[in-house]
Design an enzyme around this catalytic site. Structure first.
Site: not given
Length: 751
Positions: A348, A354, A635, A656
């Protein structure tokens, strides 16, 4: 066929951090020259193999990240030429780091989710001229010693103390002292599998565009491009000098914007030896445009360092360009977003704590990805991990693949780990996308069981009304009207979104079944799709074409996922155009609606509204980040606010790719290239000029050769040039709806 394994997984006894392992060996005598030498190598962690003091390959971060419980990939290197010199004595060495298996993953802060010890596994297979075979393997007779790496984490960075560096550690004349022993780890070699996808490698070098001082006096280096990789340089300074390198994607008020990194430190340290030290932290990677440098001896200039771009070895296949420079920059941002996030796992984001293989992002971005790069092997490998995860969880396709969240479920997701629309639908949508792009029937057949399992599992989750309206759903995640701290609070009804999605999956699974000759499955999935469509129309659609929750996403999905026909579809398209216009042609969709809203407008006769949506520059829009200097896809639509401050939400990334899925519409509609038959055995060339664009062009390296189109609008006249690959044909569809057949070769048409 897998090798017959003789090696053991070994770990250093007294070197818990980034150990160096080696063994010395002598070629068996009396058998002539070495005819072939093949090294198989992998690790619980990451490994860099060396032979006689030199790296074996240009690969980095081997073996990447797979679902290690069931699939630990091993790299295979042909080293035959390295034994051509006739020397009898050699050294095989392995440099190791934590990687994904031992380092911390996700935002729980936990490490060692796959292994609490770094392990190495290597098998060198030598065959001599007379057929004799010799095998050199990792085992209890190997040696271990500390490296100059004193800390390494994917998220946090890498520390190197050059005073500890022993450059000849894997050479024949390397040090004899300082070594300790190793132990054998319990390991099932049945987990070992060959790479299907490509290796991770250095791809290009980006030089700084500026070195400046921040308001607080920090030294900042701007590379002009948000990228993924690391810094590389050679520096000389007093022994013991510490240089600190911090990385971030943006500046906020002139300082390094590190809040979006959350707990990821993204910081490298190096302690100088007093001589010329070359730094390149190959056991980590950073997502950054800016680096803050502290402790540099002397004045830092743009000539002192460079950024190395790192991602999986992917061949660029698709291109796009048009007369609107902001759109061209948007497309470049999509390309850079894919490069940065296709680092072994389709992640992502590449920068914060993450960097996970979120399934929803890929579900919507797959068509764009397959156009821009040859991702056939890369995603086939990832789909094998998806199949493994799903097969061990009752047919549930997880939120992320590999599914690290199952080891340490985040509080906000605990108790909700069941199939969810779009995210889990990737099990069906992605294989079909790859089938259309590459025409690989074997790959489709390999992915089919997971697609079937997904649809059948969700069928069991439907309510008595044949709707998927219960359980947790991300749905239209990151609707721009949702509050920063609640990205799931979308306008679109979650039942509408999820029911539309599983309807699409059922129809697609039926198509897959027919291609593969599974007629009973096809009939069953067709019947399920009819049930879902009937329920959708009954519960969610009014006679006037209004879809429940009356927002752009629900209309886009109802139209593009085949839930509306005829007059009802026309009414929904008209209402969608009204909704888009009422929003001032600013984007009002999240993850679910964004990839389909321009298509839904186009297919219902509202092409100009689609162009206005694409070309809008106000926030939120695709071009707003471009006007703010973005070099990758954000994102959030407003990851950076107009005043230059970072979005206050605790989840925001500046790299993203999901919202860049509009590139697929640009390829198919603006340029006009799409497959009529799998693998572009037959193509559609159907450019749709609009939005004031005067020209556009696209090119794609298909499995059959180059397919290309270039069009130019001059008043009412449209000229189109087309290249059709050898052995294929195409249909040219002009904006007035007329069509003509094109054989392989070059064609020029004026209308």
């Amino acid at each position: 066929m897998s090798p017959r394994w003789h090696a053991a997984m070994i770990t250093a006894d007294d070197v818990p951090q980034a150990p160096l392992l080696r063994t010395r060996f002598t070629l068996d005598e009396g058998h002539g020259e070495v005819a072939s030498a093949v090294l198989h190598v992998t690790a619980l962690g990451v490994v860099e193999p060396h032979l006689d003091g030199e790296p074996v390959s240009q690969d980095v971060l081997t073996p990447g990240w797979s679902s290690y419980e069931w699939r630990l990939r091993h790299a295979t290197h042909d080293l035959t030429e390295r034994f051509a010199g006739g020397a009898a004595d050699h050294v095989l060495g392995l440099a190791l780091g934590n990687g994904w298996a031992v380092g911390r993953l996700a935002w729980s802060g936990k490490s060692g989710l796959y292994s609490d010890r770094i392990g190495a596994f290597a098998q060198l297979e030598l065959r001599f001229a007379d057929g004799h075979e010799q095998v050199v393997v990792t085992g209890p007779d190997w040696q271990a010693r500390p490296s100059a790496v004193t800390a390494d984490e994917i998220y946090d960075g890498q520390d190197v103390d050059f005073r500890r560096l022993e450059p000849r550690w894997a050479a024949l004349d390397g040090p004899a002292d300082g070594w300790s022993g190793v132990s054998v780890l319990e390991f099932d070699t049945g987990r070992l599998t060959e790479f299907v996808g490509p290796p991770i490698r250095r791809q290009e070098v980006v030089k700084p565009v500026a070195v400046t001082a921040s308001p607080s006096g920090k030294t900042l280096v701007d590379f002009g491009q948000n990228l993924v990789g690391w810094l590389r340089f050679t520096v000389t300074g007093p022994e013991g000098t510490t240089i600190t390198l911090r990385h971030a994607e943006v500046l906020e008020h002139g300082e390094l914007g590190v809040r979006p990194l959350r707990t990821a430190k993204a910081t490298d340290h190096l302690v100088l030896s007093g001589g010329a030290d070359t730094f390149e932290p190959t056991f980590t990677f950073h997502g950054f445009r800016y680096a803050e440098v502290e402790g540099w001896p002397g004045e830092l200039t743009v000539d002192d360092l460079e950024a190395v771009v790192v991602h999986s070895q992917l061949r660029r296949t698709g291109e796009f360009e048009c007369s609107h420079e902001l759109v061209n920059q948007l497309h470049r941002n999509v390309v850079w977003g894919q490069k940065g996030n296709f680092l072994d796992v389709p992640t992502d984001c590449p920068q914060r704590d993450e960097r996970l293989g979120w399934t929803g992002d890929l579900a919507v971005f797959g068509p764009s990805a397959a156009y821009l790069f040859d991702v056939s092997a890369f995603l086939r490998d990832w789909l094998r991990d998806l199949d493994a995860e799903q097969a061990h969880d009752d047919g549930i396709t997880p939120y992320v693949v590999p599914d690290v969240l199952k080891f340490s479920p985040p509080k906000e997701l605990r108790g909700k780990a069941d199939s969810t629309c779009f995210w889990s639908d990737v099990a069906v949508w992605l294989p079909w996308t790859l089938w259309q792009a590459y025409g690989d029937r074997e790959a489709l057949a390999e992915a089919y069981p997971a697609a079937v399992a997904h649809v059948r599992h969700v069928e069991g989750l439907l309510s008595p009304t044949d709707l998927w309206d219960e359980g947790f759903q991300f749905a239209d995640w990151l609707d721009p009207d949702a509050p920063p701290d609640d990205p799931a609070a979308a306008k679109a009804d979650k039942g509408v979104v999820s029911t539309a999605a599983i309807h699409r999956s059922a129809r697609t699974a039926a198509d897959m079944a027919r291609v593969l000759g599974h007629e009973e499955d096809a009939d069953a999935f067709d019947a399920l799709a009819v049930r879902l469509r009937t329920a959708f129309l009954q519960h969610y659609v009014s006679d006037d074409g209004t879809v429940l929750s009356d927002c752009a996403t629900v209309y886009a999905l109802a139209i593009e996922f085949g839930l509306l026909d005829g007059e009802l579809k026309a009414k929904a398209g008209h209402r969608l155009a009204e909704v888009v216009a009422k929003a001032g042609y600013r984007v009002s969709t999240g993850f679910a609606g964004t990839p389909y809203v321009t298509d839904a407008l186009t297919s219902t006769g509202h092409l100009e509204e689609a162009y206005r949506l694409l070309l809008e520059e106000g926030c939120p829009s695709w071009l707003y980040p471009v006007t703010m200097g973005a070099t990758t896809i954000w994102e959030r639509w407003d990851s950076m606010l107009p005043d230059g401050t970072i979005n206050p939400g605790q989840m925001t990334s500046f790299n993203h790719y999901a919202l860049g899925a509009v590139a697929d519409w640009m390829h198919r509609v603006v340029a006009g290239l799409s497959p009529l038959e799998p693998g572009y055995a037959r193509s559609l060339v159907a450019p749709r000029p609009g939005g004031g664009l005067t020209w556009a062009k696209g090119g794609l390296e298909t499995p059959h050769g180059r397919l290309a189109v270039s069009w130019r609008q001059d008043g009412d006249a449209l000229s189109v040039d087309v290249t059709v690959p050898a052995g294929t044909s195409a249909v040219l569809r002009l904006p007035d709806g007329s069509e003509r057949e094109l054989a392989a070769g070059e064609h020029s048409v004026t209308a």
